[in-house]
Design a protein around this motif. Structure first.
Motif, PDB file in Angstrom:
ATOM      1  N   SER A  74      28.334  47.982  37.221  1.00  0.00           N
ATOM      2  CA  SER A  74      29.792  47.904  37.185  1.00  0.00           C
ATOM      3  C   SER A  74      30.384  47.641  38.555  1.00  0.00           C
ATOM      4  O   SER A  74      30.890  48.547  39.231  1.00  0.00           O
ATOM      5  CB  SER A  74      30.391  49.177  36.574  1.00  0.00           C
ATOM      6  OG  SER A  74      29.995  49.343  35.240  1.00  0.00           O
ATOM      7  N   SER A  75      30.318  46.410  38.997  1.00  0.00           N
ATOM      8  CA  SER A  75      30.973  46.003  40.229  1.00  0.00           C
ATOM      9  C   SER A  75      32.480  46.096  40.045  1.00  0.00           C
ATOM     10  O   SER A  75      32.981  46.222  38.920  1.00  0.00           O
ATOM     11  CB  SER A  75      30.582  44.571  40.583  1.00  0.00           C
ATOM     12  OG  SER A  75      31.029  43.674  39.572  1.00  0.00           O
ATOM     13  N   VAL A  76      33.228  46.028  41.141  1.00  0.00           N
ATOM     14  CA  VAL A  76      34.683  46.107  41.064  1.00  0.00           C
ATOM     15  C   VAL A  76      35.223  45.002  40.167  1.00  0.00           C
ATOM     16  O   VAL A  76      36.119  45.228  39.343  1.00  0.00           O
ATOM     17  CB  VAL A  76      35.295  46.020  42.480  1.00  0.00           C
ATOM     18  CG1 VAL A  76      36.814  45.905  42.398  1.00  0.00           C
ATOM     19  CG2 VAL A  76      34.905  47.238  43.308  1.00  0.00           C
ATOM     20  N   GLU A  77      34.668  43.797  40.279  1.00  0.00           N
ATOM     21  CA  GLU A  77      35.174  42.681  39.482  1.00  0.00           C
ATOM     22  C   GLU A  77      34.902  42.871  37.988  1.00  0.00           C
ATOM     23  O   GLU A  77      35.572  42.249  37.153  1.00  0.00           O
ATOM     24  CB  GLU A  77      34.565  41.361  39.962  1.00  0.00           C
ATOM     25  CG  GLU A  77      33.070  41.251  39.782  1.00  0.00           C
ATOM     26  CD  GLU A  77      32.524  39.921  40.280  1.00  0.00           C
ATOM     27  OE1 GLU A  77      33.056  38.878  39.849  1.00  0.00           O
ATOM     28  OE2 GLU A  77      31.597  39.935  41.101  1.00  0.00           O
ATOM     29  N   HIS A  78      33.957  43.742  37.640  1.00  0.00           N
ATOM     30  CA  HIS A  78      33.685  44.029  36.235  1.00  0.00           C
ATOM     31  C   HIS A  78      34.271  45.367  35.798  1.00  0.00           C
ATOM     32  O   HIS A  78      33.870  45.930  34.776  1.00  0.00           O
ATOM     33  CB  HIS A  78      32.169  44.001  35.976  1.00  0.00           C
ATOM     34  CG  HIS A  78      31.574  42.637  36.026  1.00  0.00           C
ATOM     35  ND1 HIS A  78      30.826  42.192  37.088  1.00  0.00           N
ATOM     36  CD2 HIS A  78      31.655  41.587  35.163  1.00  0.00           C
ATOM     37  CE1 HIS A  78      30.441  40.945  36.880  1.00  0.00           C
ATOM     38  NE2 HIS A  78      30.936  40.550  35.722  1.00  0.00           N
ATOM     39  N   GLY A  79      35.200  45.897  36.590  1.00  0.00           N
ATOM     40  CA  GLY A  79      35.901  47.113  36.206  1.00  0.00           C
ATOM     41  C   GLY A  79      35.270  48.404  36.660  1.00  0.00           C
ATOM     42  O   GLY A  79      35.730  49.487  36.292  1.00  0.00           O
ATOM     43  N   GLY A  80      34.208  48.326  37.467  1.00  0.00           N
ATOM     44  CA  GLY A  80      33.554  49.534  37.953  1.00  0.00           C
ATOM     45  C   GLY A  80      34.078  49.952  39.310  1.00  0.00           C
ATOM     46  O   GLY A  80      35.050  49.401  39.836  1.00  0.00           O
ATOM     47  N   VAL A  81      33.403  50.939  39.905  1.00  0.00           N
ATOM     48  CA  VAL A  81      33.826  51.429  41.225  1.00  0.00           C
ATOM     49  C   VAL A  81      33.094  50.721  42.353  1.00  0.00           C
ATOM     50  O   VAL A  81      33.388  50.940  43.524  1.00  0.00           O
ATOM     51  CB  VAL A  81      33.625  52.957  41.352  1.00  0.00           C
ATOM     52  CG1 VAL A  81      34.471  53.687  40.336  1.00  0.00           C
ATOM     53  CG2 VAL A  81      32.153  53.346  41.229  1.00  0.00           C
ATOM     54  N   GLY A  82      32.138  49.859  42.011  1.00  0.00           N
ATOM     55  CA  GLY A  82      31.460  49.090  43.039  1.00  0.00           C
ATOM     56  C   GLY A  82      30.518  49.903  43.894  1.00  0.00           C
ATOM     57  O   GLY A  82      30.006  50.946  43.472  1.00  0.00           O
ATOM     58  N   TYR A  83      30.326  49.465  45.127  1.00  0.00           N
ATOM     59  CA  TYR A  83      29.244  49.987  45.956  1.00  0.00           C
ATOM     60  C   TYR A  83      29.705  50.214  47.392  1.00  0.00           C
ATOM     61  O   TYR A  83      30.712  49.686  47.844  1.00  0.00           O
ATOM     62  CB  TYR A  83      28.076  48.986  45.958  1.00  0.00           C
ATOM     63  CG  TYR A  83      27.894  48.275  44.641  1.00  0.00           C
ATOM     64  CD1 TYR A  83      27.209  48.864  43.590  1.00  0.00           C
ATOM     65  CD2 TYR A  83      28.464  47.015  44.434  1.00  0.00           C
ATOM     66  CE1 TYR A  83      27.068  48.221  42.376  1.00  0.00           C
ATOM     67  CE2 TYR A  83      28.334  46.366  43.217  1.00  0.00           C
ATOM     68  CZ  TYR A  83      27.641  46.965  42.191  1.00  0.00           C
ATOM     69  OH  TYR A  83      27.515  46.322  40.977  1.00  0.00           O
TER      70      TYR A  83
END
Length: 341
Positions: A276-285
Motif C-alpha cells: 500500500s504505497s501512498v499512491e495506492h491509498g496506503g501510508v507508504g514507506y
C-alpha cells in the motif's frame, strides 16, 4: 521548548532557543553556548532556557532574530553516543520474509541496536554525499531522542526520566555494502555514513498528547523528488518504546548526557499492492529498502531503484494544526567532494 544549533560558532555551533512557530530564535551565550553544554548542566539551564522560550513566543525577547532552517546544523553536530535501534519489527519481518528467513523469537523481546558514528553529523539541509551510486544509497526516516545521564542497568522508568529532547533523523544506509559487512559477523560500519537530524529538537512536553508511552504518535512525512513517499504513524507498530531502547543501550554501560538513541526506520503494518504505497491509498514507506522488499515478496524481484545523484529527500512532522514541529530535513544526493578547510 524548541532548541537548535546554528552553524556559526565553530564545530559545535551556537545554541539558540527557537519560537514555537519556528519564526524567531535567540542566542543564549550566558546560559549555554552549545546544546551539549546545556545538556551537561540541564537542571540549571532548562529553567533559564524556558524563560527565553516564553519571551520568544510572547514576542518580548530582546535580541531575537529570524530563524532560518538552512543556517542550522543538526541540533548536536556531534555526539558522544549515537545508537540506533530497530523498534519497528514489521520492518525486520519484511527483510526476513523477502529472503525466506524466519524472525527469531528473541527479536520481539530484545531490541536490535547498532552503534553509529557520532563524530560528525551533517546539517538538515546539507547534501547526502557518496562516492558512488553503486553503494545503494537509501534514506531512513526515523525519530530519535537525546538523553541526560543514564546509569548502567537503568530500568525503563529510569530511562524514560532521562529523555531530554526529541528530533527527527535521516539515518542514511548504503544498502549494497551491508551484506558483506554483516557476513563478517561484526556489524555495520562502511554501510552507515553520516546521519542528518531535524533543524529543531523539542522537549517532550512540547508534543502534548502526541507523546504517550514514550512514543511519538504522529505521522512522519517523507517526500522523494517532490512526491509523497511515506506517512506512517511513528507511534503505531513500535514494538519497543524509547524508554525500552534507552534501557537496552544502558544494560552494560552508562550513557552520558547528549547520547542519541534512534527508533529505526518507522514502519506500519499494511497490505495490498506492494504494501500500500501512498499512491495506492496506503501510508507508504520511510526507506526504499522496504518497498523493494514488498516488491520482492509480491513480485519476485525489486523494481524500485535506490537513490541517484540529484534525487531529493524531505522528512518532516506536523502537529494537529498542520504546523511543522521540528522543521524539515531536506537533502539532495550528490557526489562527494572533499570539504575545504
Amino acid at each position: 521548548m524548541k532548541l537548535a544549533t546554528l552553524k556559526a560558532g565553530g564545530r559545535d555551533g551556537t545554541l539558540v532557543v527557537v519560537s514555537r512557530d519556528l519564526v524567531t530564535c535567540q542566542q543564549v551565550p550566558t546560559i549555554a553556548r552549545t546544546l551539549q553544554a546545556a545538556l551537561d548542566n540541564w537542571d540549571a539551564c532548562k529553567p533559564q532556557l524556558e524563560d527565553v522560550y516564553a519571551q520568544l513566543n510572547d514576542g518580548n525577547a530582546e535580541g531575537a532574530e529570524s530563524f532560518i532552517e538552512a543556517d542550522c546544523h543538526s541540533p548536536l553536530p556531534r555526539a558522544y553516543q549515537w545508537a540506533d535501534g530497530s523498534a519497528y519489527i514489521n520492518h525486520v519481518e519484511l527483510v526476513r520474509k523477502a529472503r525466506g528467513a524466519e524472525v527469531p523469537a528473541s527479536f520481539y523481546t530484545d531490541p536490535l541496536m547498532y552503534q553509529g558514528g557520532g563524530d560528525s553529523f551533517v546539517g538538515p539541509m546539507d547534501p547526502i554525499a557518496a562516492l558512488s551510486e553503486d553503494w545503494g544509497i537509501d534514506l531512513e526516516a526515523e525519530v530519535a531522542v537525546v538523553t541526560g545521564d543514564v546509569p548502567m542497568g537503568a530500568d525503563a522508568a529510569e530511562a524514560a526520566s532521562a529523555i531530554r529532547l526529541i528530533m527527527l533523523v535521516n539515518d542514511v544506509s548504503l544498502r549494497n555494502l551491508i551484506p558483506n559487512e554483516l557476513a563478517k559477523g561484526f556489524g555495520f560500519y562502511q554501510s552507515k555514513p553520516a546521519s542528518a537530524f531535524s533543524p529543531v529538537a523539542v522537549t517532550p512536553d512540547e508534543l502534548g498528547e502526541a507523546w504517550q508511552g514514550n512514543k511519538l504518535h504522529l505521522p512522519i512525512l517523507v517526500t522523494l523528488n517532490g512526491a509523497a513517499f511515506g506517512k506512517p504513524n511513528a507511534g503505531e507498530d513500535m514494538t519497543f518504546s524509547f524508554a525500552q531502547l534507552i534501557a537496552h543501550a544502558a544494560t552494560t554501560r552508562e550513557l552520558c548526557a547528549g547520547s542519541i538513541i534512534g527508533s529505526g526506520t518507522v514502519s506500519n503494518k499494511q497490505g495490498g499492492l506492494y504494501g500500500s504505497s501512498v499512491e495506492h491509498g496506503g501510508v507508504g514507506y520511510c526507506c526504499l529498502a522496504e518497498v523493494r522488499m514488498y516488491e520482492t515478496i509480491e513480485g519476485g524481484a525489486p523494481k524500485t531503484p535506490y537513490l541517484s545523484f540529484g534525487d531529493t529527500v524531505r522528512i518532516e512532522m506536523l502537529d494537529a494544526s498542520g504546523a511543522s514541529i521540528f522543521g524539515a530535513i531536506d537533502q539532495e544526493v550528490v557526489r562527494y567532494h572533499e570539504r575545504q578547510p
